[in-house]
Scaffold this active site. Structure first.
Site, mmCIF file in Angstrom:
data_model
loop_
_atom_site.group_PDB
_atom_site.id
_atom_site.type_symbol
_atom_site.label_atom_id
_atom_site.label_comp_id
_atom_site.label_asym_id
_atom_site.label_seq_id
_atom_site.Cartn_x
_atom_site.Cartn_y
_atom_site.Cartn_z
ATOM 1 N N ARG A 31 1.493 -97.935 88.090
ATOM 2 C CA ARG A 31 0.403 -96.854 88.042
ATOM 3 C C ARG A 31 0.869 -95.438 87.428
ATOM 4 O O ARG A 31 0.739 -94.824 86.358
ATOM 5 C CB ARG A 31 -0.746 -96.571 88.478
ATOM 6 C CG ARG A 31 -2.133 -95.785 86.806
ATOM 7 C CD ARG A 31 -3.453 -96.224 88.302
ATOM 8 N NE ARG A 31 -4.035 -94.521 89.119
ATOM 9 C CZ ARG A 31 -4.835 -94.571 89.738
ATOM 10 N NH1 ARG A 31 -5.896 -95.781 90.038
ATOM 11 N NH2 ARG A 31 -4.736 -93.556 91.269
ATOM 12 N N ARG A 50 -4.103 -88.619 99.629
ATOM 13 C CA ARG A 50 -5.295 -89.540 98.875
ATOM 14 C C ARG A 50 -5.688 -90.389 100.122
ATOM 15 O O ARG A 50 -6.717 -91.076 100.854
ATOM 16 C CB ARG A 50 -5.340 -89.977 97.802
ATOM 17 C CG ARG A 50 -5.436 -89.033 96.859
ATOM 18 C CD ARG A 50 -4.962 -89.011 95.817
ATOM 19 N NE ARG A 50 -4.954 -90.032 94.555
ATOM 20 C CZ ARG A 50 -4.277 -91.029 93.840
ATOM 21 N NH1 ARG A 50 -2.826 -90.146 93.756
ATOM 22 N NH2 ARG A 50 -5.106 -92.121 93.236
HETATM 23 P P1 ADP Z 1 -9.025 -93.156 92.776
HETATM 24 O O1 ADP Z 1 -8.207 -93.864 91.976
HETATM 25 O O2 ADP Z 1 -7.623 -92.026 93.965
HETATM 26 O O3 ADP Z 1 -10.186 -93.829 94.536
HETATM 27 P P2 ADP Z 1 -9.891 -90.935 91.739
HETATM 28 O O4 ADP Z 1 -9.705 -90.896 90.009
HETATM 29 O O5 ADP Z 1 -11.744 -91.744 91.993
HETATM 30 O O6 ADP Z 1 -8.949 -91.572 92.576
HETATM 31 O O7 ADP Z 1 -10.327 -88.923 92.001
HETATM 32 C C1 ADP Z 1 -9.122 -88.510 91.291
HETATM 33 C C2 ADP Z 1 -9.303 -87.306 92.444
HETATM 34 O O8 ADP Z 1 -10.399 -86.664 91.597
HETATM 35 C C3 ADP Z 1 -9.693 -87.848 93.610
HETATM 36 O O9 ADP Z 1 -8.201 -87.872 95.009
HETATM 37 C C4 ADP Z 1 -10.118 -86.015 93.944
HETATM 38 O O10 ADP Z 1 -9.227 -84.945 94.182
HETATM 39 C C5 ADP Z 1 -11.317 -86.375 93.255
HETATM 40 N N1 ADP Z 1 -12.605 -86.000 93.358
HETATM 41 C C6 ADP Z 1 -12.975 -87.600 92.609
HETATM 42 N N2 ADP Z 1 -14.601 -88.051 93.107
HETATM 43 C C7 ADP Z 1 -14.560 -86.992 94.248
HETATM 44 C C8 ADP Z 1 -15.562 -86.997 94.885
HETATM 45 N N3 ADP Z 1 -16.916 -88.069 94.540
HETATM 46 N N4 ADP Z 1 -15.477 -85.804 96.198
HETATM 47 C C9 ADP Z 1 -14.289 -84.974 96.296
HETATM 48 N N5 ADP Z 1 -13.646 -85.247 94.852
HETATM 49 C C10 ADP Z 1 -13.687 -85.989 94.336
#
Ligand code: ADP
Length: 190
Positions: free
Chosen positions: A127, A144
């Site tokens: 990705r 992460r």
């Molecule tokens: P992934 O594909 O890694 O699951 P996301 O697109 O859902 O990632 O989220 C990217 C980033 O946004 C997270 O690593 C975090 O920094 C922030 N983030 C998203 N949702 C939350 C949440 N519910 N609480 C805190 N931080 C969040």
């Protein structure tokens, strides 16, 4: 239908969330996507969260919960929604409980996409090549994963105790996974 999609970074939540949303005609609400849009548009929210997200750290609960609470009040979310990326901490679980209680609504189910850790890293690295997301570099991916294991994975037990957890095998092609999800969700969509 009101549901959550959970799983480790790279488990395919965003991809499947879009397919589920189309299929059941509900909005897929992704906190990560909302934050990325704000970062791209250089809004005050985007500027506030940019560094944390690039480092693979969570955005503070108060900020994330405010974003979600506001989004769930929009017209398209009236008859149902799919939340992707929220809740991710125990405090966010409690905050969502309160949001739902206030609205006199309940969750129908919590979908968990299960994948092998090796698959996750492969997908995230691919990705990174395709989308160029700032948080898809190796150091941030590792962070992460750690944060997911420490803070978010334990929430699955909470939803399991409530009888809401539906586990779906996230291995295979996008269509294979989607087929399993629809088979598991159809009983909730009546
Ligand atoms: P992934 O594909 O890694 O699951 P996301 O697109 O859902 O990632 O989220 C990217 C980033 O946004 C997270 O690593 C975090 O920094 C922030 N983030 C998203 N949702 C939350 C949440 N519910 N609480 C805190 N931080 C969040």
């Amino acid at each position: 239908m009101r549901l959550l999609i959970m799983g480790a970074p790279g488990a395919g939540k965003g991809t499947q969330a879009k397919l589920i949303a189309n299929h059941y005609r509900i909005p897929a609400i992704s906190t990560g996507a909302i934050f990325r849009a704000n970062i791209a548009a250089k809004t005050p929210l985007g500027q506030r969260v940019h560094q944390l997200i690039s480092a693979g750290e969570f955005v503070p609960d108060v900020i994330t919960t405010a974003v979600v609470a506001k989004r769930l009040l929009e017209d398209d979310a009236h008859n149902g929604w799919l939340l992707d990326g929220y809740p991710r901490t125990t405090d966010q679980v409690e905050a969502l409980d309160i949001i739902l209680e206030d609205a006199k609504r309940h969750l129908d189910c919590v979908l968990c996409l299960e994948t092998d850790p090796e698959t996750l890293i492969d997908r995230l690295v691919k990705r990174a090549e395709i989308e160029g997301r700032a948080d898809d570099n190796e150091t941030t991916i590792r962070r992460r994963m750690e944060v997911y294991t420490e803070e978010t994975a334990p929430l699955l037990a909470t939803y399991e105790e409530r009888g809401l957890l539906v586990r779906v095998n996230g291995e295979g092609t996008v269509d294979e996974v989607a087929g399993r999800i629809f088979a598991a969700l159809d009983k909730y969509s009546a």
